[in-house]
Design a protein around this motif. Structure first.
Motif, PDB file in Angstrom:
ATOM      1  N   THR A  89      26.641  -2.978 -30.814  1.00  0.00           N
ATOM      2  CA  THR A  89      25.434  -3.708 -30.471  1.00  0.00           C
ATOM      3  C   THR A  89      26.064  -4.861 -29.766  1.00  0.00           C
ATOM      4  OG1 THR A  89      24.011  -2.959 -32.291  1.00  0.00           O
ATOM      5  CG2 THR A  89      23.432  -5.058 -31.096  1.00  0.00           C
ATOM      6  N   THR A  90      27.055  -5.367 -30.152  1.00  0.00           N
ATOM      7  CA  THR A  90      27.474  -6.539 -29.538  1.00  0.00           C
ATOM      8  C   THR A  90      28.276  -6.076 -28.117  1.00  0.00           C
ATOM      9  OG1 THR A  90      28.111  -7.468 -31.624  1.00  0.00           O
ATOM     10  CG2 THR A  90      29.325  -8.438 -29.961  1.00  0.00           C
ATOM     11  N   PHE A  91      29.030  -5.038 -28.274  1.00  0.00           N
ATOM     12  CA  PHE A  91      29.618  -4.415 -27.157  1.00  0.00           C
ATOM     13  C   PHE A  91      28.553  -4.055 -26.009  1.00  0.00           C
ATOM     14  CE2 PHE A  91      32.655  -2.233 -24.513  1.00  0.00           C
ATOM     15  CZ  PHE A  91      32.119  -1.235 -23.877  1.00  0.00           C
ATOM     16  N   PHE A  92      27.589  -3.452 -26.347  1.00  0.00           N
ATOM     17  CA  PHE A  92      26.171  -3.134 -25.409  1.00  0.00           C
ATOM     18  C   PHE A  92      25.669  -4.558 -25.111  1.00  0.00           C
ATOM     19  CE2 PHE A  92      22.922  -0.989 -23.581  1.00  0.00           C
ATOM     20  CZ  PHE A  92      21.931  -1.674 -23.599  1.00  0.00           C
ATOM     21  N   ILE A 133      27.177  -8.731 -18.418  1.00  0.00           N
ATOM     22  CA  ILE A 133      28.477  -8.742 -17.644  1.00  0.00           C
ATOM     23  C   ILE A 133      27.587  -7.758 -16.288  1.00  0.00           C
ATOM     24  CG2 ILE A 133      30.413  -7.625 -16.542  1.00  0.00           C
ATOM     25  CD1 ILE A 133      31.759  -8.230 -19.522  1.00  0.00           C
ATOM     26  N   PHE A 134      26.754  -7.113 -16.498  1.00  0.00           N
ATOM     27  CA  PHE A 134      26.159  -6.208 -15.591  1.00  0.00           C
ATOM     28  C   PHE A 134      24.987  -7.016 -14.617  1.00  0.00           C
ATOM     29  CE2 PHE A 134      24.523  -2.717 -13.072  1.00  0.00           C
ATOM     30  CZ  PHE A 134      23.098  -2.867 -13.367  1.00  0.00           C
TER      31      PHE A 134
END
Length: 96
Positions: free
Chosen positions: A10-13, A19-20
């Motif tokens: 979840t943190t990575f997503f 960033i996107f």
């Protein structure tokens, strides 16, 4: 252990999403900032006169042989009911 994996994914997503989003905003902003605005045709004032005590829009227009329509055209934001002494009014202009 499964709970930690879900939290990490979840943190990575979320990080990838942020960033996107930042990249998309920077691309859009660069297109807007780099664009040269188009100049709209308008009017350039070539001669002005200062308002004196007792002057009216109609009297100034007559004094300089302008119709009231032409006078209002070359002074588009003028409020004739609120003239003040030493206010600059355009009495001659040309189209750009």
């Amino acid at each position: 252990m499964a709970r930690i994996t879900i939290h990490k994914s979840t943190t990575f997503f979320n990080l990838v999403s942020i960033i996107f989003f930042v990249l998309m905003v920077s691309v859009v902003e660069s297109r807007v900032v780099g664009r040269v605005p188009q100049r709209k045709p308008g009017l350039v004032c070539e001669k002005v006169v200062g308002v004196k005590s007792g002057d009216t829009c109609f009297a100034i227009a007559q004094q300089f042989k302008l119709t009231i329509e032409d006078f209002r055209f070359i002074n588009p934001n003028l409020n004739c009911k609120a003239l003040f002494i030493n206010q600059w009014l355009c009495i001659a202009g040309k189209s750009t």
